[in-house]
Design a protein around this motif. Structure first.
Motif, PDB file in Angstrom:
ATOM      1  N   THR A  57       0.823  -1.204   0.000  1.00  3.83           N
ATOM      2  CA  THR A  57       0.000   0.000   0.000  1.00  3.83           C
ATOM      3  C   THR A  57       0.858   1.256   0.000  1.00  3.83           C
ATOM      4  N   TYR A  58       0.303   2.315  -0.566  1.00  7.29           N
ATOM      5  CA  TYR A  58       1.005   3.585  -0.664  1.00  7.29           C
ATOM      6  C   TYR A  58       0.011   4.695  -0.366  1.00  7.29           C
ATOM      7  N   TYR A  59       0.467   5.716   0.356  1.00  6.01           N
ATOM      8  CA  TYR A  59      -0.414   6.790   0.776  1.00  6.01           C
ATOM      9  C   TYR A  59       0.196   8.160   0.499  1.00  6.01           C
ATOM     10  N   ALA A  60      -0.679   9.124   0.277  1.00  8.87           N
ATOM     11  CA  ALA A  60      -0.232  10.505   0.250  1.00  8.87           C
ATOM     12  C   ALA A  60       0.143  10.913   1.674  1.00  8.87           C
ATOM     13  N   ASP A  61       1.128  11.789   1.797  1.00 13.70           N
ATOM     14  CA  ASP A  61       1.565  12.222   3.125  1.00 13.70           C
ATOM     15  C   ASP A  61       0.417  12.852   3.912  1.00 13.70           C
ATOM     16  N   SER A  62      -0.476  13.510   3.222  1.00 13.65           N
ATOM     17  CA  SER A  62      -1.564  14.225   3.890  1.00 13.65           C
ATOM     18  C   SER A  62      -2.576  13.302   4.559  1.00 13.65           C
ATOM     19  N   VAL A  63      -2.601  12.025   4.174  1.00 10.34           N
ATOM     20  CA  VAL A  63      -3.578  11.099   4.748  1.00 10.34           C
ATOM     21  C   VAL A  63      -2.936   9.964   5.526  1.00 10.34           C
ATOM     22  N   GLY A  65      -1.564   7.627   8.169  1.00  8.16           N
ATOM     23  CA  GLY A  65      -1.903   7.525   9.576  1.00  8.16           C
ATOM     24  C   GLY A  65      -3.377   7.751   9.872  1.00  8.16           C
ATOM     25  N   ARG A  66      -4.102   8.280   8.895  1.00 11.14           N
ATOM     26  CA  ARG A  66      -5.544   8.524   9.085  1.00 11.14           C
ATOM     27  C   ARG A  66      -6.392   7.648   8.167  1.00 11.14           C
ATOM     28  N   PHE A  67      -5.893   7.377   6.969  1.00 10.83           N
ATOM     29  CA  PHE A  67      -6.637   6.585   5.991  1.00 10.83           C
ATOM     30  C   PHE A  67      -5.988   5.213   5.849  1.00 10.83           C
ATOM     31  N   THR A  68      -6.819   4.223   5.566  1.00  7.56           N
ATOM     32  CA  THR A  68      -6.329   2.870   5.326  1.00  7.56           C
ATOM     33  C   THR A  68      -7.024   2.293   4.110  1.00  7.56           C
ATOM     34  N   ILE A  69      -6.237   1.820   3.160  1.00  6.60           N
ATOM     35  CA  ILE A  69      -6.792   1.184   1.967  1.00  6.60           C
ATOM     36  C   ILE A  69      -6.678  -0.322   2.134  1.00  6.60           C
ATOM     37  N   SER A  70      -7.717  -1.028   1.716  1.00 10.60           N
ATOM     38  CA  SER A  70      -7.714  -2.477   1.825  1.00 10.60           C
ATOM     39  C   SER A  70      -8.499  -3.058   0.653  1.00 10.60           C
ATOM     40  N   ASN A  76     -13.775  -8.570  -5.178  1.00  8.27           N
ATOM     41  CA  ASN A  76     -13.287  -7.590  -6.147  1.00  8.27           C
ATOM     42  C   ASN A  76     -13.619  -6.160  -5.707  1.00  8.27           C
ATOM     43  N   THR A  77     -13.342  -5.883  -4.459  1.00  4.94           N
ATOM     44  CA  THR A  77     -13.616  -4.545  -3.922  1.00  4.94           C
ATOM     45  C   THR A  77     -12.365  -3.962  -3.281  1.00  4.94           C
ATOM     46  N   VAL A  78     -12.313  -2.662  -3.256  1.00  2.00           N
ATOM     47  CA  VAL A  78     -11.263  -1.935  -2.552  1.00  2.00           C
ATOM     48  C   VAL A  78     -11.933  -0.880  -1.683  1.00  2.00           C
ATOM     49  N   ASP A  79     -11.579  -0.846  -0.426  1.00  2.00           N
ATOM     50  CA  ASP A  79     -12.173   0.097   0.517  1.00  2.00           C
ATOM     51  C   ASP A  79     -11.150   1.129   0.969  1.00  2.00           C
ATOM     52  N   LEU A  80     -11.662   2.273   1.366  1.00  2.00           N
ATOM     53  CA  LEU A  80     -10.825   3.316   1.941  1.00  2.00           C
ATOM     54  C   LEU A  80     -11.457   3.737   3.264  1.00  2.00           C
ATOM     55  N   GLN A  81     -10.843   3.335   4.354  1.00  2.00           N
ATOM     56  CA  GLN A  81     -11.306   3.737   5.674  1.00  2.00           C
ATOM     57  C   GLN A  81     -10.664   5.069   6.020  1.00  2.00           C
TER      58      GLN A  81
END
Length: 125
Positions: A57-63, A65-70, A76-81
């Protein structure tokens, strides 16, 4: 052909949480990545997070620690918590998938082949 549909957007107060979901139809295989981008009328499309076929997984610095992709391969789904949301997270969020992406292109929206229609996230008190 791949068809993506996002869901889960809405209005939330600062500090609150939302979970976005992206459902994909069609064949997605090989060295693919599935990611989330966002856009506001004032800013260009911005990378948020992505997950590769190998689970990395890879994240923008702005998110970070707050957002989690799974992802759920069986569905066949991708979620963004999204937790601890801030007013600056307000945007239309788009799901996208790209095939054969290399590491250097993961944060580049132009490298993604298929896009959803977007879902609005508004963070406001």
């Amino acid at each position: 052909q791949v068809h993506l549909v996002e869901s889960g957007g809405g209005l939330v107060q600062p500090g609150g949480s939302l979970r976005l979901s992206c459902s994909a139809s069609g064949r997605i295989s090989g060295s693919y990545a599935m990611g989330w981008f966002r856009q506001t009328p004032e800013k260009e499309r911005e990378f948020v997070a992505t997950i590769r076929y190998n689970g990395y997984t890879y994240y923008a610095d702005s998110v970070k620690g707050r957002f989690t992709i799974s992802r759920d391969k069986t569905k066949n789904t991708v979620d963004l918590q999204m937790n601890n949301l801030k007013t600056e997270d307000t945007a239309v969020y788009y799901c996208a998938t790209g095939l054969g992406l290399i590491l250097s292109s993961l944060r580049n929206g132009a490298a993604y082949d298929y896009w959803g229609q977007g879902t609005q996230v508004t963070v406001s008190s």
